[in-house]
Design a protein around this motif. Sequence first.
Motif, PDB file in Angstrom:
ATOM      1  N   PHE A  54       7.355  -7.227  -3.982  1.00 12.34           N
ATOM      2  CA  PHE A  54       7.512  -5.880  -3.910  1.00 12.34           C
ATOM      3  C   PHE A  54       6.333  -5.057  -3.998  1.00 12.34           C
ATOM      4  CE2 PHE A  54      11.931  -6.945  -5.786  1.00 12.34           C
ATOM      5  CZ  PHE A  54      12.658  -6.535  -5.149  1.00 12.34           C
ATOM      6  N   ARG A  55       5.434  -5.548  -4.366  1.00  9.58           N
ATOM      7  CA  ARG A  55       3.974  -4.845  -4.268  1.00  9.58           C
ATOM      8  C   ARG A  55       3.661  -4.972  -2.761  1.00  9.58           C
ATOM      9  NH1 ARG A  55      -0.191  -6.726  -8.621  1.00  9.58           N
ATOM     10  NH2 ARG A  55       1.545  -6.056 -10.205  1.00  9.58           N
ATOM     11  N   HIS A  56       3.586  -6.029  -2.309  1.00  9.10           N
ATOM     12  CA  HIS A  56       3.327  -6.091  -0.878  1.00  9.10           C
ATOM     13  C   HIS A  56       4.142  -5.407   0.045  1.00  9.10           C
ATOM     14  CE1 HIS A  56       1.792  -8.131   2.708  1.00  9.10           C
ATOM     15  NE2 HIS A  56       3.181  -8.346   3.360  1.00  9.10           N
ATOM     16  N   PHE A  57       5.640  -5.506  -0.139  1.00  7.77           N
ATOM     17  CA  PHE A  57       6.493  -4.527   0.590  1.00  7.77           C
ATOM     18  C   PHE A  57       6.358  -3.049   0.473  1.00  7.77           C
ATOM     19  CE2 PHE A  57      10.662  -3.008   1.577  1.00  7.77           C
ATOM     20  CZ  PHE A  57      10.985  -3.221   2.714  1.00  7.77           C
ATOM     21  N   TYR A  58       5.831  -2.751  -0.762  1.00  2.00           N
ATOM     22  CA  TYR A  58       5.468  -1.493  -0.954  1.00  2.00           C
ATOM     23  C   TYR A  58       4.198  -0.943  -0.256  1.00  2.00           C
ATOM     24  CZ  TYR A  58       3.792   2.852  -3.433  1.00  2.00           C
ATOM     25  OH  TYR A  58       3.312   4.095  -3.859  1.00  2.00           O
ATOM     26  N   ASN A  59       3.164  -1.779  -0.189  1.00  5.31           N
ATOM     27  CA  ASN A  59       2.022  -1.523   0.691  1.00  5.31           C
ATOM     28  C   ASN A  59       2.163  -1.413   2.026  1.00  5.31           C
ATOM     29  OD1 ASN A  59       0.343  -1.264  -1.829  1.00  5.31           O
ATOM     30  ND2 ASN A  59      -0.023  -3.543  -1.659  1.00  5.31           N
ATOM     31  N   GLU A  60       3.023  -2.374   2.626  1.00  2.00           N
ATOM     32  CA  GLU A  60       3.621  -2.365   3.982  1.00  2.00           C
ATOM     33  C   GLU A  60       4.342  -1.041   4.244  1.00  2.00           C
ATOM     34  OE1 GLU A  60       2.775  -4.480   6.650  1.00  2.00           O
ATOM     35  OE2 GLU A  60       1.163  -5.318   4.894  1.00  2.00           O
ATOM     36  N   LEU A  61       5.193  -0.479   3.565  1.00  2.00           N
ATOM     37  CA  LEU A  61       6.107   0.478   3.611  1.00  2.00           C
ATOM     38  C   LEU A  61       5.253   1.849   3.572  1.00  2.00           C
ATOM     39  CD1 LEU A  61       8.976   0.952   4.222  1.00  2.00           C
ATOM     40  CD2 LEU A  61       9.395   1.329   1.671  1.00  2.00           C
ATOM     41  N   GLY A 138       8.216  -1.827 -13.417  1.00  2.00           N
ATOM     42  CA  GLY A 138       7.132  -0.698 -13.109  1.00  2.00           C
ATOM     43  C   GLY A 138       6.953  -0.608 -11.658  1.00  2.00           C
ATOM     44  N   ASN A 139       6.707  -1.907 -10.899  1.00  2.00           N
ATOM     45  CA  ASN A 139       6.610  -1.820  -9.535  1.00  2.00           C
ATOM     46  C   ASN A 139       7.741  -1.406  -8.849  1.00  2.00           C
ATOM     47  OD1 ASN A 139       4.073  -3.601  -8.569  1.00  2.00           O
ATOM     48  ND2 ASN A 139       4.685  -4.449 -10.570  1.00  2.00           N
ATOM     49  N   LEU A 140       8.897  -1.461  -9.217  1.00  2.00           N
ATOM     50  CA  LEU A 140      10.119  -0.922  -8.394  1.00  2.00           C
ATOM     51  C   LEU A 140      10.208   0.610  -8.732  1.00  2.00           C
ATOM     52  CD1 LEU A 140      12.852  -3.605  -9.482  1.00  2.00           C
ATOM     53  CD2 LEU A 140      11.595  -3.451  -7.147  1.00  2.00           C
ATOM     54  N   PHE A 141       9.671   1.223  -9.683  1.00  2.00           N
ATOM     55  CA  PHE A 141       9.921   2.448 -10.020  1.00  2.00           C
ATOM     56  C   PHE A 141       8.721   3.386  -9.035  1.00  2.00           C
ATOM     57  CE2 PHE A 141       8.054   6.337 -12.010  1.00  2.00           C
ATOM     58  CZ  PHE A 141       9.297   6.825 -12.496  1.00  2.00           C
ATOM     59  N   TYR A 143       8.456   2.766  -6.106  1.00  2.00           N
ATOM     60  CA  TYR A 143       9.172   3.170  -4.904  1.00  2.00           C
ATOM     61  C   TYR A 143       9.656   4.308  -4.485  1.00  2.00           C
ATOM     62  CZ  TYR A 143       9.105  -1.752  -2.823  1.00  2.00           C
ATOM     63  OH  TYR A 143       8.504  -2.699  -2.396  1.00  2.00           O
ATOM     64  N   PHE A 144       9.735   5.054  -5.674  1.00  3.33           N
ATOM     65  CA  PHE A 144      10.257   6.691  -5.660  1.00  3.33           C
ATOM     66  C   PHE A 144       9.319   7.496  -5.130  1.00  3.33           C
ATOM     67  CE2 PHE A 144      13.465   5.000  -8.978  1.00  3.33           C
ATOM     68  CZ  PHE A 144      14.444   5.252  -8.419  1.00  3.33           C
ATOM     69  N   ASP A 145       7.874   7.011  -5.330  1.00  3.10           N
ATOM     70  CA  ASP A 145       6.920   7.889  -4.662  1.00  3.10           C
ATOM     71  C   ASP A 145       6.985   7.854  -3.138  1.00  3.10           C
ATOM     72  OD1 ASP A 145       4.194   9.052  -4.921  1.00  3.10           O
ATOM     73  OD2 ASP A 145       3.303   7.050  -4.620  1.00  3.10           O
ATOM     74  N   LEU A 147       9.737   8.431  -1.539  1.00  2.00           N
ATOM     75  CA  LEU A 147      10.641   9.307  -1.399  1.00  2.00           C
ATOM     76  C   LEU A 147      10.200  10.830  -1.691  1.00  2.00           C
ATOM     77  CD1 LEU A 147      13.850   7.595  -2.195  1.00  2.00           C
ATOM     78  CD2 LEU A 147      13.031   7.816  -0.020  1.00  2.00           C
ATOM     79  N   VAL A 148       9.582  10.816  -3.150  1.00  2.00           N
ATOM     80  CA  VAL A 148       9.157  12.093  -3.755  1.00  2.00           C
ATOM     81  C   VAL A 148       7.707  11.698  -3.954  1.00  2.00           C
ATOM     82  CG1 VAL A 148       9.428  13.901  -5.486  1.00  2.00           C
ATOM     83  CG2 VAL A 148      11.470  12.655  -4.342  1.00  2.00           C
ATOM     84  N   VAL A 149       6.534  12.306  -3.325  1.00  2.00           N
ATOM     85  CA  VAL A 149       5.457  11.898  -3.637  1.00  2.00           C
ATOM     86  C   VAL A 149       4.973  12.333  -4.997  1.00  2.00           C
ATOM     87  CG1 VAL A 149       2.738  12.158  -2.757  1.00  2.00           C
ATOM     88  CG2 VAL A 149       4.976  12.055  -1.136  1.00  2.00           C
ATOM     89  N   PHE A 150       4.507  11.424  -5.626  1.00  2.00           N
ATOM     90  CA  PHE A 150       4.078  11.599  -7.175  1.00  2.00           C
ATOM     91  C   PHE A 150       2.391  12.001  -7.167  1.00  2.00           C
ATOM     92  CE2 PHE A 150       6.982   8.008  -8.622  1.00  2.00           C
ATOM     93  CZ  PHE A 150       8.100   8.863  -8.508  1.00  2.00           C
ATOM     94  N   SER A 151       2.169  12.968  -7.901  1.00  2.00           N
ATOM     95  CA  SER A 151       0.719  13.412  -8.128  1.00  2.00           C
ATOM     96  C   SER A 151      -0.015  12.225  -8.914  1.00  2.00           C
ATOM     97  CB  SER A 151       0.697  14.559  -8.939  1.00  2.00           C
ATOM     98  OG  SER A 151       0.942  14.125 -10.337  1.00  2.00           O
ATOM     99  N   ASP A 152      -1.219  12.303  -8.575  1.00  2.00           N
ATOM    100  CA  ASP A 152      -2.253  11.096  -9.108  1.00  2.00           C
ATOM    101  C   ASP A 152      -1.926  11.297 -10.875  1.00  2.00           C
ATOM    102  OD1 ASP A 152      -2.910  10.379  -6.648  1.00  2.00           O
ATOM    103  OD2 ASP A 152      -4.962  11.875  -6.756  1.00  2.00           O
ATOM    104  N   ALA A 153      -2.054  12.288 -11.306  1.00  2.00           N
ATOM    105  CA  ALA A 153      -1.773  12.576 -12.746  1.00  2.00           C
ATOM    106  C   ALA A 153      -0.578  11.777 -13.244  1.00  2.00           C
ATOM    107  CB  ALA A 153      -1.804  13.973 -13.074  1.00  2.00           C
ATOM    108  N   PHE A 154       0.413  11.910 -12.454  1.00  2.00           N
ATOM    109  CA  PHE A 154       1.895  11.244 -12.853  1.00  2.00           C
ATOM    110  C   PHE A 154       1.707   9.984 -12.652  1.00  2.00           C
ATOM    111  CE2 PHE A 154       6.121  10.026 -11.957  1.00  2.00           C
ATOM    112  CZ  PHE A 154       6.640  10.499 -13.101  1.00  2.00           C
TER     113      PHE A 154
END
Length: 222
Positions: A54-61, A138-141, A143-145, A147-154
């Motif tokens: 999931f970490r690799h797939f997140y980076n690719e996505l 935590g890694n799966l969470f 993935y919402f980034d 769809l909705v870009v999280f701030s660095d602080a968040f």
Amino acid sequence: MHGLFHIEKRILFTSKEALLRPGKAALDYIYGKRKRYYNVFYLILITFGLIVFFRHFYNELSNSIATEPIPERTYINEASKRYAELFSEKSKIIIFLLVPLFALNSFIFFRRKKLNLTEHSIIAGMVLLSVLLISLFGNLFFYFDILVVFSDAFNDIISLLIVVLIFIQILHGYYNAFNADYSKLGISYRIGLFLALICPEIAIMLFIRIRFITHWKFGVIS
């Protein structure tokens, strides 16, 4: 089909027990109540594999939908590069080295249960499984980034929260396993000593490993 779904049911049950009552679940496993449980160390491998996937797939996505190319990571020297490779390529070995460290420390501080070192390794494995499951969620969470870009602080807050949850889960796992054998004061200071000993052990282990892969001759690691 029966065998397939029976395995799946045991995986889900073992995962739930590892998260909710890791210490008691490990003791059940040690005392022979294993029919409902999936092999703890196989499940650790599966969970770790899912984290890597999931970490690799997140980076690719993330790279595929990024409006600008993401620059490659640069290193200030060869030592820094090798240090990064240590955690990216050898992380599974590092994680599994935590099991004997946890087992040795619990064997030292929780003698009243009269378990041998192998049985303490099962408790350590169940606690490690629960930690990996939290890391997986935590890694799966994140993935919402996409769809909705999280701030660095968040992102920093969520990452810190995951670390805190992992720390609490380790405390919970050993309290859950040994609280019946000691007073609240007794279990508290033993867990404190357990964690205090883990920190220098991990530091020494990483120091030796890092110096080994850098041939004991490279400069400052950043």
